[in-house]
Enzyme design. Structure first.
Site, mmCIF file in Angstrom:
data_model
loop_
_atom_site.group_PDB
_atom_site.id
_atom_site.type_symbol
_atom_site.label_atom_id
_atom_site.label_comp_id
_atom_site.label_asym_id
_atom_site.label_seq_id
_atom_site.Cartn_x
_atom_site.Cartn_y
_atom_site.Cartn_z
ATOM 1 N N HIS A 86 25.798 -11.576 19.691
ATOM 2 C CA HIS A 86 24.754 -11.080 18.794
ATOM 3 C C HIS A 86 23.516 -10.766 19.626
ATOM 4 O O HIS A 86 22.940 -11.650 20.263
ATOM 5 C CB HIS A 86 24.435 -12.109 17.708
ATOM 6 C CG HIS A 86 25.465 -12.137 16.618
ATOM 7 N ND1 HIS A 86 25.770 -13.279 15.918
ATOM 8 C CD2 HIS A 86 26.240 -11.143 16.116
ATOM 9 C CE1 HIS A 86 26.707 -12.977 15.012
ATOM 10 N NE2 HIS A 86 27.010 -11.698 15.122
ATOM 11 N N ARG A 109 20.299 -10.104 19.337
ATOM 12 C CA ARG A 109 18.934 -10.649 19.238
ATOM 13 C C ARG A 109 18.842 -12.120 19.618
ATOM 14 O O ARG A 109 17.739 -12.664 19.726
ATOM 15 C CB ARG A 109 18.428 -10.472 17.816
ATOM 16 C CG ARG A 109 19.238 -11.209 16.746
ATOM 17 C CD ARG A 109 18.853 -10.700 15.381
ATOM 18 N NE ARG A 109 19.636 -11.296 14.303
ATOM 19 C CZ ARG A 109 19.612 -10.846 13.046
ATOM 20 N NH1 ARG A 109 18.861 -9.815 12.740
ATOM 21 N NH2 ARG A 109 20.326 -11.425 12.116
ATOM 22 N N GLU A 110 19.959 -12.773 19.830
ATOM 23 C CA GLU A 110 19.947 -14.218 20.067
ATOM 24 C C GLU A 110 19.779 -14.483 21.559
ATOM 25 O O GLU A 110 20.659 -15.018 22.233
ATOM 26 C CB GLU A 110 21.230 -14.825 19.474
ATOM 27 C CG GLU A 110 21.301 -14.583 17.968
ATOM 28 C CD GLU A 110 22.676 -14.817 17.339
ATOM 29 O OE1 GLU A 110 23.569 -15.342 18.023
ATOM 30 O OE2 GLU A 110 22.837 -14.478 16.146
ATOM 31 N N ASN A 132 30.863 -10.310 15.765
ATOM 32 C CA ASN A 132 31.378 -11.629 15.374
ATOM 33 C C ASN A 132 31.947 -11.619 13.951
ATOM 34 O O ASN A 132 32.084 -12.664 13.314
ATOM 35 C CB ASN A 132 30.296 -12.701 15.497
ATOM 36 C CG ASN A 132 30.886 -14.058 15.863
ATOM 37 O OD1 ASN A 132 31.839 -14.135 16.644
ATOM 38 N ND2 ASN A 132 30.342 -15.131 15.299
ATOM 39 N N ARG A 133 32.266 -10.444 13.467
ATOM 40 C CA ARG A 133 33.056 -10.266 12.234
ATOM 41 C C ARG A 133 34.235 -9.342 12.509
ATOM 42 O O ARG A 133 34.949 -8.972 11.603
ATOM 43 C CB ARG A 133 32.186 -9.651 11.110
ATOM 44 C CG ARG A 133 30.954 -10.457 10.725
ATOM 45 C CD ARG A 133 31.298 -11.759 10.022
ATOM 46 N NE ARG A 133 30.096 -12.479 9.616
ATOM 47 C CZ ARG A 133 29.411 -13.291 10.411
ATOM 48 N NH1 ARG A 133 29.828 -13.512 11.663
ATOM 49 N NH2 ARG A 133 28.328 -13.912 9.964
ATOM 50 N N SER A 166 22.362 -18.291 18.336
ATOM 51 C CA SER A 166 21.192 -18.981 17.792
ATOM 52 C C SER A 166 20.956 -18.392 16.412
ATOM 53 O O SER A 166 21.437 -17.297 16.117
ATOM 54 C CB SER A 166 19.957 -18.783 18.681
ATOM 55 O OG SER A 166 19.419 -17.473 18.541
ATOM 56 N N TYR A 167 20.244 -19.092 15.491
ATOM 57 C CA TYR A 167 19.612 -20.351 15.737
ATOM 58 C C TYR A 167 20.065 -21.337 14.662
ATOM 59 O O TYR A 167 20.946 -21.012 13.862
ATOM 60 C CB TYR A 167 18.064 -20.193 15.692
ATOM 61 C CG TYR A 167 17.530 -19.655 14.386
ATOM 62 C CD1 TYR A 167 17.075 -20.524 13.406
ATOM 63 C CD2 TYR A 167 17.487 -18.281 14.131
ATOM 64 C CE1 TYR A 167 16.583 -20.032 12.208
ATOM 65 C CE2 TYR A 167 17.011 -17.793 12.927
ATOM 66 C CZ TYR A 167 16.561 -18.678 11.968
ATOM 67 O OH TYR A 167 16.094 -18.201 10.772
ATOM 68 N N TYR A 227 27.938 -20.886 5.925
ATOM 69 C CA TYR A 227 28.430 -19.971 4.894
ATOM 70 C C TYR A 227 29.774 -19.428 5.356
ATOM 71 O O TYR A 227 30.119 -19.513 6.537
ATOM 72 C CB TYR A 227 27.440 -18.826 4.667
ATOM 73 C CG TYR A 227 26.812 -18.297 5.937
ATOM 74 C CD1 TYR A 227 27.524 -17.453 6.788
ATOM 75 C CD2 TYR A 227 25.524 -18.676 6.314
ATOM 76 C CE1 TYR A 227 26.962 -16.990 7.957
ATOM 77 C CE2 TYR A 227 24.958 -18.212 7.491
ATOM 78 C CZ TYR A 227 25.681 -17.369 8.307
ATOM 79 O OH TYR A 227 25.133 -16.920 9.481
HETATM 80 ZN ZN LIG Z 1 24.960 -15.174 16.196
#
Ligand SMILES: [Zn+2]
Length: 426
Positions: A184, A186-187, A255-256, A310-311, A361
């Site tokens: 991801h 932005r992490e 990550n999907r 994160s996070y 979730y």
């Molecule tokens: Zn992530």
């Protein structure tokens, strides 16, 4: 040193060959705001995200903090009103907020680094993609007796995805572990922490030395670069989605996109931040990662897979797609608890041990579920690093060192406990 000074210094050296390399680290689309939805939210924000109208920034079960673009704000207000929900604006102008935050960040970069090159992992600043690649190439040369850095494939924009293989120190080999970070965009803390761990792993002469360690420090290079140049909160890869002329509708949530229970709990809408893509492994990044993991699993005794994000401060175990218990769950919880207890000792940082579906979730198509189901690794985790929401994705770089120190404390125990020292912790 200010951004301007950094740019000026760099320009003197690179003016001719790279005139465009001064970029803002903290850009955001004009008009983006951050809202907190108030009331009984239920699945309303999830539904808004699936429609591509908001970006949920809340990495907790409550899912109430959302990023709202200018063009969607009237629609979002209307839908919230329909559900009798109110909201308050936390950040009125995200671009200004990020710029101000960047201005307050003290930058003391090593004099041996430019924005394009760096011989070691930076501990007081997030590294540019160029710096990360430079360091990995240096590492390959300086530690050639134990380290192999190879490209496992290209991103959708043609950038290499690098795999660092740290070979065992000892003759006897007990197994292998796989560590992924940066899927991801932005992490930023995830690749920063993993880069800090590489020298520590190389210096360690304990039982960790019996393991083959495979590390992908930057799984989504295109997205990472885009989060530096254009949108600090970019999450997905940089696929240009056909049939969408709308702004912000590009990219696939990598990550999907893993091909296990694909599409069950992810969005089919390209405008959504959790868009799962056209099919399982439709994206070159996930295809490269999974092919390399299959090869490692075939050639080594792959004991554990860990994906760093994160996070929220979690160590999550499968499943993400179901509340059912995954195989080896008691052992996964036992080892995750060892990690969390060791991680807490130094600064008191609490990491919650839970399954993805129970603690956060439902989300399908993630690395950890695929590794557990398809590769059948005994230990499969997703780690959500600091913090718990104060700074969220835009964590200050002064958090790199303490985050890395506490994670290293946990990794020393965990790598021993899943490998040669397994019996000690039974
Ligand atoms: Zn992530």
């Amino acid at each position: 040193m200010s951004n301007m000074q950094l740019c000026s210094t760099g320009l003197l050296a690179f003016l001719v060959i790279l005139p465009h390399f001064c970029w803002s680290q903290y850009a955001a689309p004009p008009g983006d705001q951050i809202w907190e939805v108030e009331g009984e939210i239920g699945l309303v924000t999830t539904m808004l995200q699936d429609k591509g109208l908001v970006d949920i920034l809340d990495e907790s079960r409550s899912r109430k903090i959302i990023r709202v673009g200018l063009k969607n704000s009237i629609d979002v207000k209307f839908i919230l009103l329909q559900h009798k929900l109110t909201y308050k604006i936390l950040v009125k102008d995200l671009a200004s907020y990020l710029k101000e935050k960047d201005g307050k960040t003290i930058k003391t970069r090593s004099i041996t680094c430019t924005d394009l090159s760096c011989p070691q992992p930076l501990s007081d600043a997030y590294m540019t993609l160029d710096q990360i690649e430079w360091y990995l190439k240096e590492l390959n040369i300086s530690h050639s007796s134990r380290v192999n850095v190879t490209s496992i494939g290209k991103s959708i924009e043609g950038r290499d995805i690098w795999l660092v293989h740290i070979r065992p120190l000892k003759c006897r080999v007990d197994g292998a572990v796989w560590i992924e970070a940066g899927i991801h965009a932005r992490e930023w803390i995830a690749p920063a922490v993993i880069l800090q761990l590489i020298p520590k792993l190389l210096e360690d002469c304990s039982r960790i030395g019996y393991l083959d360690i495979f590390i992908v420090p930057m799984a989504n290079p295109d997205g990472y670069l885009y989060s530096w140049t254009t949108n600090r909160l970019w999450r997905k890869n940089r696929r240009i989605n056909n049939n969408t002329s709308q702004v912000g509708c590009d990219g696939v949530d990598l990550n999907r996109n893993w091909d296990y229970k694909f599409g069950l709990f992810a969005s089919s809408n390209p405008c959504s931040e959790t868009f799962h893509g056209a099919s399982g492994f439709s994206e070159p990044e996930t295809k490269a990662l999974s092919d390399a993991m299959i090869a490692v699993s075939r050639d080594y005794n792959l004991l554990m897979v860990m994906a760093f994000h994160s996070y929220g401060q979690f160590i999550l175990h499968p499943w993400g797609w179901s509340t059912e218990e995954a195989p080896d769950t008691p052992m996964m919880i036992s080892r995750a608890t060892l990690w969390a207890n060791a991680t807490k000792k130094r600064y008191g940082t609490v990491y919650k041990v839970t399954s993805t579906t129970v603690g956060l979730y439902a989300a399908s198509g993630a690395t950890d579920d695929w590794a557990k189901a398809v590769l059948q690794v005994k230990y499969s985790y997703t780690v959500e690093l600091r913090d718990e929401g104060t700074e969220g994705f835009v964590l200050s770089p002064n958090q790199i060192v303490p985050s890395s120190e506490e994670v290293w404390d946990g990794m020393k125990i965990l790598l021993t406990a899943v490998g040669p020292g397994d019996y000690i912790y039974l």
